[in-house]
Design a protein around this motif. Structure first.
Motif, short mmCIF file in Angstrom:
data_model
loop_
_atom_site.label_atom_id
_atom_site.label_comp_id
_atom_site.label_asym_id
_atom_site.label_seq_id
_atom_site.Cartn_x
_atom_site.Cartn_y
_atom_site.Cartn_z
N VAL A 43 0.84 -1.19 0.00
CA VAL A 43 0.00 0.00 0.00
C VAL A 43 0.89 1.25 0.00
CG1 VAL A 43 -1.69 1.33 1.34
CG2 VAL A 43 -1.88 -1.17 1.19
N GLY A 44 0.53 2.21 -0.85
CA GLY A 44 1.27 3.46 -0.94
C GLY A 44 2.35 3.46 -2.00
N LEU A 45 2.66 2.30 -2.59
CA LEU A 45 3.70 2.25 -3.60
C LEU A 45 3.25 3.00 -4.85
CD1 LEU A 45 6.45 0.93 -4.53
CD2 LEU A 45 5.02 -0.85 -5.58
N ARG A 46 4.17 3.82 -5.40
CA ARG A 46 3.89 4.53 -6.64
C ARG A 46 4.19 3.61 -7.81
NH1 ARG A 46 6.16 7.73 -10.64
NH2 ARG A 46 4.96 9.62 -11.18
N LEU A 47 3.24 3.49 -8.74
CA LEU A 47 3.39 2.62 -9.91
C LEU A 47 3.99 3.39 -11.07
CD1 LEU A 47 1.43 0.96 -8.10
CD2 LEU A 47 0.34 0.17 -10.20
N PRO A 48 4.53 2.67 -12.05
CA PRO A 48 5.06 3.36 -13.23
C PRO A 48 3.97 4.14 -13.94
CG PRO A 48 5.74 1.05 -13.20
CD PRO A 48 4.71 1.21 -12.13
N SER A 49 4.37 5.12 -14.72
CA SER A 49 3.39 5.86 -15.52
C SER A 49 2.76 4.93 -16.55
CB SER A 49 4.07 7.03 -16.22
OG SER A 49 4.97 6.53 -17.21
N ALA A 79 -5.53 7.45 -7.99
CA ALA A 79 -4.98 8.31 -9.04
C ALA A 79 -4.81 9.70 -8.47
CB ALA A 79 -5.90 8.33 -10.24
N ARG A 80 -3.59 10.18 -8.37
CA ARG A 80 -3.30 11.50 -7.82
C ARG A 80 -2.88 12.43 -8.96
NH1 ARG A 80 0.41 9.46 -2.65
NH2 ARG A 80 -1.15 7.95 -1.85
N PRO A 81 -3.63 13.48 -9.18
CA PRO A 81 -3.33 14.39 -10.29
C PRO A 81 -1.89 14.87 -10.26
CG PRO A 81 -5.45 14.94 -9.30
CD PRO A 81 -4.83 13.91 -8.40
N ARG A 82 -1.24 14.82 -11.43
CA ARG A 82 0.15 15.27 -11.63
C ARG A 82 1.16 14.52 -10.77
NH1 ARG A 82 -2.90 19.77 -11.59
NH2 ARG A 82 -2.36 20.23 -9.42
N ASP A 83 0.71 13.39 -10.14
CA ASP A 83 1.62 12.63 -9.30
C ASP A 83 1.69 11.16 -9.68
OD1 ASP A 83 3.51 12.30 -7.38
OD2 ASP A 83 2.13 12.31 -5.67
N GLY A 84 0.62 10.62 -10.27
CA GLY A 84 0.66 9.23 -10.73
C GLY A 84 -0.33 8.32 -10.03
N TYR A 85 -0.08 7.03 -10.16
CA TYR A 85 -0.96 6.00 -9.60
C TYR A 85 -0.26 5.33 -8.41
CZ TYR A 85 -3.55 6.46 -13.97
OH TYR A 85 -4.27 6.94 -15.04
N PHE A 86 -1.04 5.09 -7.34
CA PHE A 86 -0.50 4.51 -6.11
C PHE A 86 -1.39 3.35 -5.66
CE2 PHE A 86 1.08 8.75 -6.36
CZ PHE A 86 2.34 8.73 -5.80
#
Length: 503
Positions: A43-49, A79-86
């Motif tokens: 949980v909380g990991l940022r995924l690739p674009s 989905a966090r705007p301008r930050d990516g997917y987590f």
């Protein structure tokens, strides 16, 4: 720029897509969901674009973005705007408390507790991976190339509409699809000469399930059930499992013989349409004689019409049930042989009081049969797809039967078999005295697979019989397969002859 270790991690998580399997979106979604639920993506990991994921997974950017959007909607990702997917924590893995098992007693001896003595039963086993064999002369399988998948898919889609799901998706307490029962009465049973009412039909998970229900209802310790010899081994196994005494009944060119053992039976199981495994069709005179015998000796007949509609030479005879005026025949059949064995669609036709009791037993066993497959099959029949498939299957089986029998006459000329007039198999006595087990092992090693004859016999097989099925083998492989079989038969026949001379 991502590190090579980071890229390697994602490449291991996201295996290269298999283009002949599920759609790419489904494959990618499944890989990500499994990684999240297994805890490999915390949980909380940022995924690739989306672009990076597409490169790592070997799919298009649109596919990657669509998968991300769906996982966001389903609560697996943020989905966090301008930050990516987590990775999101909204859907958590089920956790249970840990309990120490130290000091707990040993498990019971399940072999001693179980009542099923498997070693006493004969089975028709096939080697693992048999579907990849080059020459699969096996019975009871279907050819996926003949199956009208688009038509079945359309009927399945209709069965998944909201109103339909509300009908079959509920707990029906043992009810059957009224539409499928109606289609059986209107379109399927009349081909066998059978007239029935809805209260005389029970849907089952195939004929074998129907046999088990009948054994559960009627079988008692010491009760005598006559079963054709050679005959369907699982009928023999099922009745023996319910402690009935199974009596072998000899079979000739007209079906089950009117022999002395027949008079000892309380119940008689037979396959008049295409006898299992010989393929013999019971003659009209024999059918009449069997019904008269049953009335005279107060017997009940279980008629297994397992392959009822594939007659391609001559006109098919009506089922025993169709000419039974004394209500002594309980009829079992199936849609599975024509459609697909895995669909498990069978039915029983019997007097209403019998069906009422069988329905109770079925409810105790499975509560109710799957309604979605029932409705799909009903729509498939109603919209004419079943009849078209039946016509195509008859033509295909007729062509394959011709090629098979010609190949046998050419490559194994001394073999004894009947020209099939229907069905999808040939029962054959091999020439000479080859060891059937050794021959089958040698054939398997060369990619040739057939069904051994031994399991069909009540006692030891005294003659070298095999059964060759042709429902699923491609037409162009029949002759080469029989040629290879013939070569191995000759080799093993010579080996057996030499062994006999030495003795």
């Amino acid at each position: 720029m991502r590190s090579s270790d980071h890229e390697l991690m994602w490449q291991q998580l996201l295996a290269k897509p298999a283009h002949n399997a599920a759609p790419l979106q489904v494959q990618l979604r499944t890989a990500l969901v499994n990684a999240i639920l297994d805890g490999r993506l915390p949980v909380g990991l940022r995924l690739p674009s989306g672009r990076e994921l597409a490169q790592l997974a070997g799919v298009s950017r649109n596919t990657a973005v669509l998968v991300y959007d769906r996982l966001v909607a389903d609560g697996y990702l943020d989905a966090r705007p301008r930050d990516g997917y987590f990775v999101c924590g909204a859907i958590e893995r089920a956790q249970v408390a840990r309990v120490s098992t130290q000091g707990l007693p040993e498990p019971p001896d399940w072999n001693e507790r179980g009542r099923l003595r498997q070693g006493e039963m004969r089975w028709l086993d096939r080697p693992a991976g048999w579907r990849s064999f080059r020459y699969p002369f096996v019975f009871g399988q279907f050819d996926p190339k003949l199956f009208p998948l688009s038509d079945w898919r359309e009927c399945s889609r209709q069965a998944l509409e909201v109103a339909a799901v509300e009908s079959w998706g509920q707990d029906g307490e043992g009810s059957d699809s009224a539409l499928l029962v109606d289609q059986l009465i209107r379109r399927v049973l009349p081909r066998r000469g059978i007239a029935a009412t809805p209260d005389q039909i029970l849907l089952t998970l195939g004929t074998q399930h129907g046999l088990f229900l009948l054994a559960e209802l009627f079988a008692r310790p010491g009760m005598i059930v006559g079963v054709e010899n050679p005959g369907y081994m699982d009928a023999r196994n099922i009745f023996a499992r319910h402690e009935a005494r199974v009596l072998p009944l000899p079979v000739d060119e007209n079906g089950v013989e009117m022999s002395a053992p027949l008079a000892q039976c309380d119940y008689v199981y037979c396959t008049p349409s295409h006898q299992c495994p010989t393929g013999v069709t019971m003659s009209t005179d024999r059918r009449v004689a069997l019904l008269e015998h049953a009335a005279r000796h107060d017997q009940v007949i279980f008629e297994d019409d397992y392959d009822p509609e594939t007659q391609y030479i001559g006109q098919p005879l009506p089922a025993l049930k169709a000419i039974d005026k004394g209500d002594r025949v309980i009829y079992l059949s199936s849609l599975s042989k024509l459609l697909s064995p895995g669909l498990r669609l069978g039915y029983i036709v019997a007097p209403a009081p019998v069906i009422s009791r069988l329905r109770v037993l079925r409810r105790l066993m499975i509560r109710q049969a799957p309604g979605n497959n029932q409705l799909t099959a009903a729509l498939f029949i109603q919209q004419g797809h079943y009849d078209r498939l039946l016509h195509r299957t008859r033509a295909t089986l007729s062509e394959r039967a011709g090629v098979l029998t010609e190949a046998l006459a050419c490559h194994i000329p001394d073999a004894q078999f009947r020209l099939p007039h229907g069905g999808s198999s040939v029962w054959m006595r091999l020439p000479g005295r080859p060891d059937p087990a050794a021959l089958r092992a040698a054939c398997i090693a060369q990619g040739v697979l057939f069904d051994p004859g031994a399991p069909f016999f009540h006692d030891a097989m005294t003659e070298p019989y095999i059964r060759l099925g042709f429902s699923s083998i491609p037409l162009e492989r029949i002759e080469p397969g029989i040629r290879e079989l013939g070569r191995l038969v000759v080799a093993h026949t010579r080996r057996a002859a030499k062994s006999a001379l030495r003795q």
